[in-house]
Design a protein around this motif. Structure first.
Motif, PDB file in Angstrom:
ATOM      1  N   LEU A  55      21.186  64.356  14.904  1.00  9.67           N
ATOM      2  CA  LEU A  55      21.239  63.527  14.093  1.00  9.67           C
ATOM      3  C   LEU A  55      22.117  63.436  14.335  1.00  9.67           C
ATOM      4  O   LEU A  55      22.185  61.858  14.139  1.00  9.67           O
ATOM      5  CB  LEU A  55      21.049  64.043  12.823  1.00  9.67           C
ATOM      6  N   GLU A  56      23.640  64.269  14.313  1.00 12.09           N
ATOM      7  CA  GLU A  56      24.663  63.137  14.900  1.00 12.09           C
ATOM      8  C   GLU A  56      24.640  62.730  16.021  1.00 12.09           C
ATOM      9  O   GLU A  56      24.588  61.194  15.997  1.00 12.09           O
ATOM     10  CB  GLU A  56      25.906  64.598  14.516  1.00 12.09           C
ATOM     11  N   SER A  57      23.804  62.629  17.028  1.00 12.32           N
ATOM     12  CA  SER A  57      24.581  61.982  18.620  1.00 12.32           C
ATOM     13  C   SER A  57      23.558  60.637  18.301  1.00 12.32           C
ATOM     14  O   SER A  57      23.933  59.959  19.003  1.00 12.32           O
ATOM     15  CB  SER A  57      23.898  62.721  19.546  1.00 12.32           C
ATOM     16  N   ASP A  58      22.400  60.998  17.323  1.00 11.29           N
ATOM     17  CA  ASP A  58      21.577  59.234  17.132  1.00 11.29           C
ATOM     18  C   ASP A  58      21.918  58.245  16.078  1.00 11.29           C
ATOM     19  O   ASP A  58      21.695  57.323  15.498  1.00 11.29           O
ATOM     20  CB  ASP A  58      20.255  59.694  16.851  1.00 11.29           C
ATOM     21  N   GLY A  59      23.522  58.949  15.508  1.00 11.58           N
ATOM     22  CA  GLY A  59      24.106  58.899  14.435  1.00 11.58           C
ATOM     23  C   GLY A  59      23.675  57.896  13.238  1.00 11.58           C
ATOM     24  O   GLY A  59      23.888  57.126  12.113  1.00 11.58           O
ATOM     25  N   LEU A  60      23.004  59.445  12.965  1.00 16.01           N
ATOM     26  CA  LEU A  60      21.903  58.934  11.984  1.00 16.01           C
ATOM     27  C   LEU A  60      22.680  60.048  10.311  1.00 16.01           C
ATOM     28  O   LEU A  60      22.653  59.637   8.932  1.00 16.01           O
ATOM     29  CB  LEU A  60      20.878  59.596  11.476  1.00 16.01           C
ATOM     30  N   VAL A  61      23.620  60.560  10.886  1.00 16.22           N
ATOM     31  CA  VAL A  61      24.926  61.969  10.083  1.00 16.22           C
ATOM     32  C   VAL A  61      25.537  61.459  10.537  1.00 16.22           C
ATOM     33  O   VAL A  61      26.076  61.494  12.001  1.00 16.22           O
ATOM     34  CB  VAL A  61      24.254  63.436   9.828  1.00 16.22           C
ATOM     35  N   ALA A  62      26.750  61.987   9.897  1.00 10.99           N
ATOM     36  CA  ALA A  62      28.274  61.763  10.523  1.00 10.99           C
ATOM     37  C   ALA A  62      28.810  63.672   9.459  1.00 10.99           C
ATOM     38  O   ALA A  62      28.784  63.670   8.722  1.00 10.99           O
ATOM     39  CB  ALA A  62      29.324  60.820  10.318  1.00 10.99           C
ATOM     40  N   ARG A  63      29.618  63.735  10.454  1.00 14.25           N
ATOM     41  CA  ARG A  63      30.547  65.382  10.003  1.00 14.25           C
ATOM     42  C   ARG A  63      31.923  64.564   9.503  1.00 14.25           C
ATOM     43  O   ARG A  63      32.665  63.960  10.145  1.00 14.25           O
ATOM     44  CB  ARG A  63      30.827  66.710  11.151  1.00 14.25           C
ATOM     45  N   ARG A  64      31.831  65.181   8.397  1.00 14.70           N
ATOM     46  CA  ARG A  64      33.584  64.935   8.318  1.00 14.70           C
ATOM     47  C   ARG A  64      34.139  66.156   7.187  1.00 14.70           C
ATOM     48  O   ARG A  64      33.989  67.298   6.719  1.00 14.70           O
ATOM     49  CB  ARG A  64      33.351  63.892   7.369  1.00 14.70           C
ATOM     50  N   SER A  65      35.313  65.933   7.040  1.00 10.62           N
ATOM     51  CA  SER A  65      36.567  67.431   6.453  1.00 10.62           C
ATOM     52  C   SER A  65      36.643  67.874   4.697  1.00 10.62           C
ATOM     53  O   SER A  65      35.698  66.187   4.267  1.00 10.62           O
ATOM     54  CB  SER A  65      38.031  66.653   7.168  1.00 10.62           C
ATOM     55  N   HIS A  66      35.647  68.264   4.246  1.00 13.99           N
ATOM     56  CA  HIS A  66      35.771  69.094   3.169  1.00 13.99           C
ATOM     57  C   HIS A  66      37.188  68.709   2.835  1.00 13.99           C
ATOM     58  O   HIS A  66      38.103  68.620   2.766  1.00 13.99           O
ATOM     59  CB  HIS A  66      35.272  70.311   3.215  1.00 13.99           C
ATOM     60  N   LEU A  77      24.966  61.279   5.546  1.00 16.25           N
ATOM     61  CA  LEU A  77      24.574  60.077   5.823  1.00 16.25           C
ATOM     62  C   LEU A  77      25.209  58.827   6.315  1.00 16.25           C
ATOM     63  O   LEU A  77      26.228  58.939   5.970  1.00 16.25           O
ATOM     64  CB  LEU A  77      23.137  59.967   5.481  1.00 16.25           C
ATOM     65  N   THR A  78      24.900  59.296   7.130  1.00  9.14           N
ATOM     66  CA  THR A  78      25.310  57.323   7.941  1.00  9.14           C
ATOM     67  C   THR A  78      24.596  55.657   7.216  1.00  9.14           C
ATOM     68  O   THR A  78      23.748  56.767   6.956  1.00  9.14           O
ATOM     69  CB  THR A  78      25.575  57.063   9.702  1.00  9.14           C
ATOM     70  N   PRO A  79      24.779  54.639   7.951  1.00  4.88           N
ATOM     71  CA  PRO A  79      24.313  53.620   7.463  1.00  4.88           C
ATOM     72  C   PRO A  79      22.779  53.608   7.978  1.00  4.88           C
ATOM     73  O   PRO A  79      22.257  53.590   7.756  1.00  4.88           O
ATOM     74  CB  PRO A  79      25.301  52.424   7.640  1.00  4.88           C
ATOM     75  N   ALA A  80      23.082  54.168   9.207  1.00  5.59           N
ATOM     76  CA  ALA A  80      21.536  53.943  10.193  1.00  5.59           C
ATOM     77  C   ALA A  80      21.283  55.325   9.690  1.00  5.59           C
ATOM     78  O   ALA A  80      19.539  55.036   9.894  1.00  5.59           O
ATOM     79  CB  ALA A  80      22.279  54.405  12.137  1.00  5.59           C
ATOM     80  N   GLY A  81      21.144  55.940   9.123  1.00  9.18           N
ATOM     81  CA  GLY A  81      20.986  57.174   8.570  1.00  9.18           C
ATOM     82  C   GLY A  81      20.020  56.619   7.899  1.00  9.18           C
ATOM     83  O   GLY A  81      18.804  57.439   7.280  1.00  9.18           O
ATOM     84  N   ARG A  82      20.951  56.096   6.656  1.00 10.91           N
ATOM     85  CA  ARG A  82      19.574  55.741   4.877  1.00 10.91           C
ATOM     86  C   ARG A  82      18.819  54.392   5.183  1.00 10.91           C
ATOM     87  O   ARG A  82      17.202  54.794   5.166  1.00 10.91           O
ATOM     88  CB  ARG A  82      20.763  54.835   4.490  1.00 10.91           C
ATOM     89  N   GLU A  83      18.872  53.769   6.588  1.00 13.10           N
ATOM     90  CA  GLU A  83      17.769  53.129   7.268  1.00 13.10           C
ATOM     91  C   GLU A  83      16.645  53.856   7.522  1.00 13.10           C
ATOM     92  O   GLU A  83      15.986  53.333   7.457  1.00 13.10           O
ATOM     93  CB  GLU A  83      18.820  51.471   8.463  1.00 13.10           C
ATOM     94  N   ALA A  84      17.097  54.962   8.309  1.00 11.19           N
ATOM     95  CA  ALA A  84      15.755  54.810   9.016  1.00 11.19           C
ATOM     96  C   ALA A  84      15.162  56.303   7.760  1.00 11.19           C
ATOM     97  O   ALA A  84      13.857  56.119   8.513  1.00 11.19           O
ATOM     98  CB  ALA A  84      16.317  55.942  10.014  1.00 11.19           C
ATOM     99  N   LEU A  85      15.938  56.142   6.827  1.00 15.49           N
ATOM    100  CA  LEU A  85      15.214  57.129   5.441  1.00 15.49           C
ATOM    101  C   LEU A  85      14.039  55.937   5.090  1.00 15.49           C
ATOM    102  O   LEU A  85      13.477  56.568   4.924  1.00 15.49           O
ATOM    103  CB  LEU A  85      16.246  57.906   5.225  1.00 15.49           C
ATOM    104  N   ALA A  86      15.068  55.042   4.519  1.00 11.33           N
ATOM    105  CA  ALA A  86      14.276  53.819   4.158  1.00 11.33           C
ATOM    106  C   ALA A  86      13.115  53.413   4.481  1.00 11.33           C
ATOM    107  O   ALA A  86      11.948  53.567   4.347  1.00 11.33           O
ATOM    108  CB  ALA A  86      15.368  53.036   4.035  1.00 11.33           C
ATOM    109  N   VAL A  87      13.402  53.067   5.945  1.00 15.28           N
ATOM    110  CA  VAL A  87      12.034  52.985   7.490  1.00 15.28           C
ATOM    111  C   VAL A  87      10.911  54.630   7.084  1.00 15.28           C
ATOM    112  O   VAL A  87       9.296  53.912   6.803  1.00 15.28           O
ATOM    113  CB  VAL A  87      12.290  52.530   8.436  1.00 15.28           C
TER     114      VAL A  87
END
Length: 136
Positions: A55-66, A77-87
């Motif tokens: 999912l990260e390599s597809d740009g749908l999720v991102a890792r970030r520091s706690h 979720l990234t914006p692209a992840g939110r869009e993929a989820l909506a579709v």
């Protein structure tokens, strides 16, 4: 039905049902640790790592520091992840609707009620901290 939904998701947004469910969890819970995702779907952390890596390599999720635990990483979720989820949600609904189109509105409502009642009666697996009522 599961196979048809999986195929519809693959064709429309390139997601397997498992990857789609991870996006849904992140949308529902907000950023969380990989371990929390693995626990939520009852898979080994290593299995979830492979799913999240894709999912990260597809740009749908991102890792970030706690924000409070320097050792922990949150998944979001990234914006692209939110869009993929909506579709994907729209496509899943269309696919399921195709299976229930022959039912009356009352029958569809009854089916939803019946299906929703099942998880409340499923016992938690041995060693699990979840209750049957909390399982979806």
């Amino acid at each position: 039905m599961r196979h048809a939904v999986d195929e519809a998701l693959r064709a429309s947004v390139g997601l397997t049902l498992r990857r789609f469910k991870v996006l849904q969890l992140l949308a529902d819970t907000g950023p969380c640790r990989l371990r929390d995702l693995a626990d939520a779907v009852a898979v080994a952390p290593r299995t979830m790592t492979e799913t999240v890596d894709g999912l990260e390599s597809d740009g749908l999720v991102a890792r970030r520091s706690h924000p409070t635990d320097r050792r922990a990483v949150l998944l979001a979720l990234t914006p692209a992840g939110r869009e993929a989820l909506a579709v994907g949600r729209r496509r899943r609904a269309e696919t399921v609707a195709g299976f229930t189109r022959h039912l009356t509105a009352a029958q569809r409502n009854q089916l939803v009620e019946l299906l929703a009642s099942i998880p409340r009666h499923v016992p938690a697996p041995p060693g699990s901290t979840r209750s049957g009522a909390a399982q979806r």
